[in-house]
Design an enzyme around this catalytic site. Sequence first.
Site, PDB file in Angstrom:
ATOM      1  N   LYS A  13       0.826  -1.216   0.000  1.00  0.00           N
ATOM      2  CA  LYS A  13       0.000   0.000   0.000  1.00  0.00           C
ATOM      3  C   LYS A  13       0.860   1.266   0.000  1.00  0.00           C
ATOM      4  O   LYS A  13       0.615   2.179  -0.772  1.00  0.00           O
ATOM      5  CB  LYS A  13      -0.925   0.023   1.236  1.00  0.00           C
ATOM      6  CG  LYS A  13      -1.851  -1.168   1.346  1.00  0.00           C
ATOM      7  CD  LYS A  13      -2.798  -1.057   2.543  1.00  0.00           C
ATOM      8  CE  LYS A  13      -2.126  -1.047   3.891  1.00  0.00           C
ATOM      9  NZ  LYS A  13      -1.463  -2.327   4.257  1.00  0.00           N
ATOM     10  N   ARG A  88      -8.794   1.493   9.490  1.00  0.00           N
ATOM     11  CA  ARG A  88      -8.429   0.123   9.850  1.00  0.00           C
ATOM     12  C   ARG A  88      -9.492  -0.551  10.701  1.00  0.00           C
ATOM     13  O   ARG A  88      -9.312  -1.710  11.091  1.00  0.00           O
ATOM     14  CB  ARG A  88      -7.141   0.162  10.638  1.00  0.00           C
ATOM     15  CG  ARG A  88      -5.923  -0.332   9.838  1.00  0.00           C
ATOM     16  CD  ARG A  88      -4.748  -0.188  10.741  1.00  0.00           C
ATOM     17  NE  ARG A  88      -3.600  -0.931  10.432  1.00  0.00           N
ATOM     18  CZ  ARG A  88      -2.513  -0.427   9.846  1.00  0.00           C
ATOM     19  NH1 ARG A  88      -2.492   0.783   9.377  1.00  0.00           N
ATOM     20  NH2 ARG A  88      -1.453  -1.173   9.714  1.00  0.00           N
ATOM     21  N   ARG A 127      12.083  -5.348   4.247  1.00  0.00           N
ATOM     22  CA  ARG A 127      11.812  -3.934   3.962  1.00  0.00           C
ATOM     23  C   ARG A 127      12.792  -3.019   4.687  1.00  0.00           C
ATOM     24  O   ARG A 127      13.129  -3.247   5.849  1.00  0.00           O
ATOM     25  CB  ARG A 127      10.379  -3.637   4.439  1.00  0.00           C
ATOM     26  CG  ARG A 127       9.937  -2.229   4.298  1.00  0.00           C
ATOM     27  CD  ARG A 127       8.451  -2.136   4.206  1.00  0.00           C
ATOM     28  NE  ARG A 127       7.755  -2.400   5.453  1.00  0.00           N
ATOM     29  CZ  ARG A 127       6.426  -2.419   5.557  1.00  0.00           C
ATOM     30  NH1 ARG A 127       5.673  -2.228   4.496  1.00  0.00           N
ATOM     31  NH2 ARG A 127       5.856  -2.658   6.710  1.00  0.00           N
ATOM     32  N   ARG A 160      11.975  -1.055  10.157  1.00  0.00           N
ATOM     33  CA  ARG A 160      10.976  -0.650  11.141  1.00  0.00           C
ATOM     34  C   ARG A 160      10.985  -1.624  12.319  1.00  0.00           C
ATOM     35  O   ARG A 160      11.140  -2.818  12.126  1.00  0.00           O
ATOM     36  CB  ARG A 160       9.590  -0.639  10.492  1.00  0.00           C
ATOM     37  CG  ARG A 160       9.295   0.612   9.744  1.00  0.00           C
ATOM     38  CD  ARG A 160       8.038   0.507   8.928  1.00  0.00           C
ATOM     39  NE  ARG A 160       6.900  -0.089   9.617  1.00  0.00           N
ATOM     40  CZ  ARG A 160       5.685  -0.213   9.083  1.00  0.00           C
ATOM     41  NH1 ARG A 160       5.461   0.226   7.848  1.00  0.00           N
ATOM     42  NH2 ARG A 160       4.703  -0.767   9.741  1.00  0.00           N
ATOM     43  N   ARG A 171       0.335  -8.337  13.711  1.00  0.00           N
ATOM     44  CA  ARG A 171      -0.337  -7.325  12.882  1.00  0.00           C
ATOM     45  C   ARG A 171      -1.325  -7.985  11.940  1.00  0.00           C
ATOM     46  O   ARG A 171      -2.402  -7.450  11.667  1.00  0.00           O
ATOM     47  CB  ARG A 171       0.708  -6.517  12.082  1.00  0.00           C
ATOM     48  CG  ARG A 171       1.469  -5.535  12.962  1.00  0.00           C
ATOM     49  CD  ARG A 171       2.772  -5.083  12.341  1.00  0.00           C
ATOM     50  NE  ARG A 171       2.597  -4.378  11.086  1.00  0.00           N
ATOM     51  CZ  ARG A 171       3.589  -4.118  10.233  1.00  0.00           C
ATOM     52  NH1 ARG A 171       4.820  -4.510  10.512  1.00  0.00           N
ATOM     53  NH2 ARG A 171       3.355  -3.479   9.119  1.00  0.00           N
TER      54      ARG A 171
HETATM   55  P1  AMP Z   1       1.464   0.788   9.041  1.00  0.00           P
HETATM   56  O1  AMP Z   1       2.593   1.727   8.834  1.00  0.00           O
HETATM   57  O2  AMP Z   1       0.227   1.192   8.307  1.00  0.00           O
HETATM   58  O3  AMP Z   1       1.844  -0.651   8.777  1.00  0.00           O
HETATM   59  O4  AMP Z   1       1.088   0.864  10.605  1.00  0.00           O
HETATM   60  C1  AMP Z   1       2.016   0.496  11.604  1.00  0.00           C
HETATM   61  C2  AMP Z   1       1.328   0.432  12.953  1.00  0.00           C
HETATM   62  O5  AMP Z   1       0.810   1.725  13.300  1.00  0.00           O
HETATM   63  C3  AMP Z   1       0.140  -0.509  13.049  1.00  0.00           C
HETATM   64  O6  AMP Z   1       0.528  -1.848  13.303  1.00  0.00           O
HETATM   65  C4  AMP Z   1      -0.644   0.123  14.194  1.00  0.00           C
HETATM   66  O7  AMP Z   1      -0.035  -0.171  15.446  1.00  0.00           O
HETATM   67  C5  AMP Z   1      -0.455   1.607  13.956  1.00  0.00           C
HETATM   68  N1  AMP Z   1      -1.488   2.175  13.038  1.00  0.00           N
HETATM   69  C6  AMP Z   1      -1.270   2.748  11.834  1.00  0.00           C
HETATM   70  N2  AMP Z   1      -2.409   3.176  11.286  1.00  0.00           N
HETATM   71  C7  AMP Z   1      -3.392   2.854  12.176  1.00  0.00           C
HETATM   72  C8  AMP Z   1      -4.804   3.008  12.186  1.00  0.00           C
HETATM   73  N3  AMP Z   1      -5.456   3.590  11.158  1.00  0.00           N
HETATM   74  N4  AMP Z   1      -5.481   2.550  13.263  1.00  0.00           N
HETATM   75  C9  AMP Z   1      -4.860   1.983  14.297  1.00  0.00           C
HETATM   76  N5  AMP Z   1      -3.534   1.778  14.354  1.00  0.00           N
HETATM   77  C10 AMP Z   1      -2.793   2.214  13.302  1.00  0.00           C
END
Ligand code: AMP
Length: 214
Positions: A13, A88, A127, A160, A171
Amino acid sequence: MDVVLFGPPGAGKGTQAKRLTDMLRIPQIATGDMMRSERASGSELGKRFDSFMSQGKLVPDAMVLELVEVRLRKDDAKNGAIFDGYPRTIPQAESLDGMLGKISRKIDRVVSMEVELDEQIQRITGRRTCLACGQVYHLIYNAPPANGRCGNCAGELVQRKDDTEEVVRKRHEEYLANTAPLLGYYGAKDLVVSVSGVGSLDDVTERIKKAIGV
Ligand code: AMP
């Protein structure tokens, strides 16, 4: 145009959202990136985000809502946005509908990017992300320059904290329990187009462009 890029962790994404931003001239709104930059600032809010993120848990909806409300008011988002990693949960999707409704907008398309779990884990653990500009690389599929620095800005590339296999599995569980049901929510509004997230970056971009009609 307001588009949601939907899919499990590691679907691609973020990578595709960045490519579309350049083409469509609308910003990427990636709550994960926003939370990471808050965390990097060392603020109290960033520490609260980290307590969820480092365990692969979702950050509570109310905290996410506040972030997005502020971001959507910025001038660059006045003609639309590409939402990446947000919404989410169903309550997040409902609040996004409400925020967009207030400014006479709505989600135009939800592109569901499909990738198997084994592939997701392989992608995520390889990554590397630029600390300075957020550019994403993969050690094998999209290798960074030989000097190990970002090709855009020469920034430092890091893994990360939540990209370990153990946290990725958590996740993924969160995705199945809380996020996947959004396909039903948006499906009922006839907004979902599924595309395969497997293949070259260009191929996937072409599929997404077709899905959103650009
Ligand atoms: P991402 O970078 O989208 O993979 O998000 C990394 C982490 O950030 C996730 O595993 C959540 O802990 C938190 N996170 C990111 N976006 C959201 C969201 N919209 N709602 C809740 N937690 C989020």
